[in-house]
Design an enzyme around this catalytic site. Structure first.
Site, short mmCIF file in Angstrom:
data_model
loop_
_atom_site.label_atom_id
_atom_site.label_comp_id
_atom_site.label_asym_id
_atom_site.label_seq_id
_atom_site.Cartn_x
_atom_site.Cartn_y
_atom_site.Cartn_z
N GLU A 54 -15.62 -1.90 36.50
CA GLU A 54 -15.35 -0.38 35.72
C GLU A 54 -16.74 0.65 35.93
OE1 GLU A 54 -15.10 -3.63 34.59
OE2 GLU A 54 -12.86 -3.55 33.89
N HIS A 95 -11.90 -8.62 22.73
CA HIS A 95 -10.78 -7.86 23.24
C HIS A 95 -9.88 -7.08 22.15
CE1 HIS A 95 -11.64 -10.11 26.93
NE2 HIS A 95 -10.85 -9.62 27.52
#
Lengths: 334, 455
Positions: B189, B258
């Site tokens: 990322e 998450h």
């Protein structure tokens, strides 16, 4: 690359024409005198915040610049004044940004570490160590996306080479064969920490090996060596073979920033480098050997001093930004 | 011409220092770079280097002198061939270029400079015929339409191409647009976000998909320091037309790492726009606007909503303005303000309240930054009560901002203190029963409204 990198890329004497040598000498001297003046203005309180000088490293940006063509992009860290001058940005605009005036490239809103020129394809000026490596990879990505043969030059220090995103970028660039030249300016000290204390990798030119990135270790104090290595890297990238890594062994004479007392190294070490390895003196000696007359250097010195004096005058007389600048350039009007 | 050497500032904060030692004395020749003195600051002992060549004419302060203000003359430097007597005649105004007489004036305090009014976005227009599609289809259609419209737009992220999207949002895009414009990345990322931002600085228009917004934390430096601030730092030269999108907030039993809402994180940043669609129409209209916007835009999607169907205009030109909220249900007794999946929760609460004879107005924010304060304030002035509903944590959340807007701009119209309904202030638990307890539900909203009406 299985060839052993040599400390000096010089093989058969100077590979530069007299005119090119004069241009290189002039550009290196301009960077040197500009930076000396910036240091002086900092001391006078006319430049604030952080100010990182390029003195000692001039051969790198000038030697690479000799090989750049229209459209090639460059990006670097906060030690960026030299890169901007070589990119063709005006000494006036750069110096006025250092003093935070409206005539500066960012109208005084960026400062020493944050300057850009879309016209000259200079993409900053970045204050976050290593960020420019991923961004510069993106410049190369854009070159490829647009189908051009333009190359992106990404400068970073040996200190930044410890950042994880450098290796994420190497992977992406190698994977996509991006036209990107990574230039590690190894000036031996990441702020106050020597490379020996910061890197388990002792040969940074090999840091791209796992991704098969071609590389050279170069004497960054010798403009002939820099020029030769940059030429090879440029041809490699332009022909679509992928990224290239250049480790430039160099040295900064001044502290990391203006507020660095530099107690982590001996004064004698700095003196020795200045006396024996100075990139400008090295080039001058070569030029004298090739028959260029002493008067040429005097003329260049006079010329450069006038440019720096003009930039200094401009940087002090250009007004501070209008208060309306506070609220502009936050968003582009959609 | 002789010039003055001044006490230098050797750090961003130094105002005075001690001249610890003269390394050069009167009569010494110096070259640029030679150390001439040592100065003690509050932090360290620093060496002062000469910036010009010449001969030290005389020193003006003695070794050991303390509290010498920055810019005080400390020595006179003679030019090549100049007589020592010149040292006595030099004045501060003699050589401004050498740093003597520059007046550093403090500008008159301009006071608080008010931010300009945010231009009001265009009114919602009637887009006519609709069809039922899922939020997933709406997002896909929005990207496909913009990829068709503009060659500079490309999609990049993990599993967006061959896998067709980790949540199948990019289904079919690789087939239509090819691997040049629909690009799979390694799991990196920080790297691919930085690369996309770099490409955007040259004028390309990347859509960066984060598999979930949780992973944007790996890349947040590039989103904030590189994408959001470069326009300002470049004096308007270099904008960053880029979209960062992906599912945000809790999904279903995926645990603490998450399940997090990033609305308040990104809404905090000047230079970013943040949108949070609820319906399929929101998703399609806002994502298209985000891709066309010349600024960095964060699109906060929601995994649970991906499969839900809503009516969405079929008009090929359908697009929504960023910065404008939508009143999903009109009411007169209380204003419920929500975004993303919480709009559904607020609407359920409004239905329950209606059964009790309480008329709730439900505002779907659509856009978090800029925030449509005008719509919120107008509604509060009508209903006199406001409850914000969000899935994220309470501290410094979007609800705190909305309640502040109500208090600052509609204080005299409020009949009850503004209330916040938020996710519980804890990391998301995994166990089904605990997770259920941690997330806002319609009953919490109903309770908050009842309390406002009762007190």
């Amino acid at each position: 690359m299985d060839e052993t990198p040599s400390a000096s890329g010089r093989s058969n004497g100077p590979a530069l024409s007299p005119e090119t040598m004069k241009r290189a000498y002039r550009d290196m001297l301009l960077v040197r005198r500009f930076e000396e003046k910036a240091g002086q203005l900092y001391g006078m309180g006319l430049i604030g915040g952080f100010c990182h000088l390029y003195i000692g490293q001039e051969a790198i940006v000038v030697g690479i610049g000799l090989n750049m063509k229209q459209g090639d992009k460059s990006i670097t860290s906060y030690r960026d004044h030299g890169q901007m001058l070589v990119a063709g940005m005006t000494p006036r605009g750069v110096m006025a940004e250092l003093t935070g005036r409206s005539g500066g490239y960012s109208h005084g809103k960026g400062g020493s570490m944050h300057m850009f020129s879309r016209e000259k394809e200079f993409y900053g000026g970045h204050g976050i160590v290593g960020a420019q490596v991923a961004l510069g990879t993106g410049l190369a990505f854009a070159n490829r996306y647009r189908g051009s043969d333009e190359v992106s030059i990404v400068y970073f220090g040996e200190g930044a080479s410890a950042q994880g995103q450098v290796y994420e970028s190497f992977n992406l660039a190698a994977l996509h064969k991006l036209p990107c030249i990574y230039v590690i300016e190894n000036n031996r000290y990441g702020m106050g920490t020597s490379i020996e204390r910061a890197s388990a990798s002792k040969d940074l030119s090999r840091n791209g090996e796992p991704w098969g990135i071609a590389s050279r270790k170069v004497d960054g104090m010798d403009i002939f060596a820099v020029h030769e290595a940059a030429k090879e890297a440029m041809e490699y990238c332009r022909s679509g073979k992928g990224p290239f890594l250049l480790e430039m062994e160099t040295y900064r004479y001044r502290g990391h920033s203006m507020s660095d007392p530099a107690k982590y190294r001996q004064r004698a070490e700095v003196e020795e480098m200045r006396r024996t390895r100075d990139p400008i003196e090295t080039l001058k000696a070569e030029m004298l050997r090739s028959g260029i007359e002493e008067s040429v250097f005097k003329d260049i010195e006079t010329d450069v001093k006038a440019i720096v004096a003009d930039a200094t005058e401009f940087a002090q007389t250009s007004p501070e930004p209008d208060v309306s600048e506070l609220w502009t350039d936050i968003l582009v009007e959609a | 011409m002789a010039s003055l050497i001044l006490m230098p500032a050797l750090s961003p904060t130094m105002t005075e220092g001690t001249l610890a030692r003269w390394v050069k004395k009167a009569g010494d020749t110096v070259a640029a770079g030679d150390v001439i003195a040592e100065i003690e600051t509050d932090k360290a002992t620093m060496e002062v280097e000469a910036v010009d060549e010449g001969v030290i004419g005389k020193t003006l302060v003695d070794e050991g002198t303390q509290n010498i203000a920055v810019n005080t003359p400390i020595a006179v430097l003679l030019a090549e061939g100049e007589d020592a007597s010149a040292a006595d005649t030099v004045t501060r105004s003699a050589d401004p270029a050498a740093g003597a007489s520059v007046a550093i004036e403090t500008p008159a305090d301009p006071g608080i400079v008010e931010a300009p009014e945010v231009a009001q976005a265009e009114n919602d227009r009637d887009w006519g015929e609709t069809s039922e599609i899922t939020v997933r289809q709406a997002l896909r259609d929005a990207m496909a339409a913009e990829l068709r419209r503009d060659e500079d737009v490309f999609l990049i992220g993990e599993e967006v191409a061959q896998y067709q999207g980790a949540y199948k949002v990019s289904q079919g895009l690789l087939d239509e647009f090819g691997e040049k414009r629909v690009i799979d990345t390694p799991i990196t990322e920080h790297g691919f976000t930085g690369m996309a931002v770099g490409a955007a600085l040259t004028g390309l228009k990347p859509i960066v998909e984060f598999m979930t917004m949780n992973f944007s934390l790996q890349a947040i430096d590039h989103i904030i320091n590189s994408a959001a601030k470069t326009l300002y730092m470049s004096g308007g030269q270099m904008g960053c037309p880029i979209v960062f999108r992906g599912p945000n907030g809790a999904a279903a039993r995926v645990g603490a790492q998450h399940s997090q809402c990033f609305a308040s994180w990104y809404a905090h940043i000047p230079g970013l726009k943040v949108v949070a669609p609820w319906s399929a129409a929101d998703a399609k209209g806002l994502l298209r606007a985000a891709i066309r916007d010349p600024n960095p835009v964060i699109v906060l999607e929601n995994e649970i909503l991906y499969g839900q169907k809503f009516p969405c205009p079929v008009d090929e030109d359908f697009i929504l303005p960023i910065g404008r909220a939508k009143i999903e249900r009109e009411g007169t007794d209380v204003t419920l303000v929500a975004f993303s999946i919480m709009v559904g929760v607020a609407l359920e609460a409004a239905a329950i309240l209606a059964d009790e004879g309480i008329s709730a107005e439900v505002i779907n924010l659509r856009s978090i930054r800029p925030l449509d304060t005008e719509t919120i304030v107008r509604s509060v002035k009508k209903t006199n009560r406001i409850v914000s509903v969000e899935e994220g944590w309470p501290v410094a959340g979007i609800g705190a901002e909305i309640c502040t807007v109500a208090v600052e701009q509609a204080f005299d119209w409020l009949d009850a203190p503004p209330a916040r309904v938020c996710g519980l202030d804890l990391p998301m638990p995994y166990a089904a029963n605990l997770e259920k307890l941690a997330l806002p539900k319609p009953e919490w909203v109903v309770d908050a409204v009842r309390k406002q009406l009762r007190d």
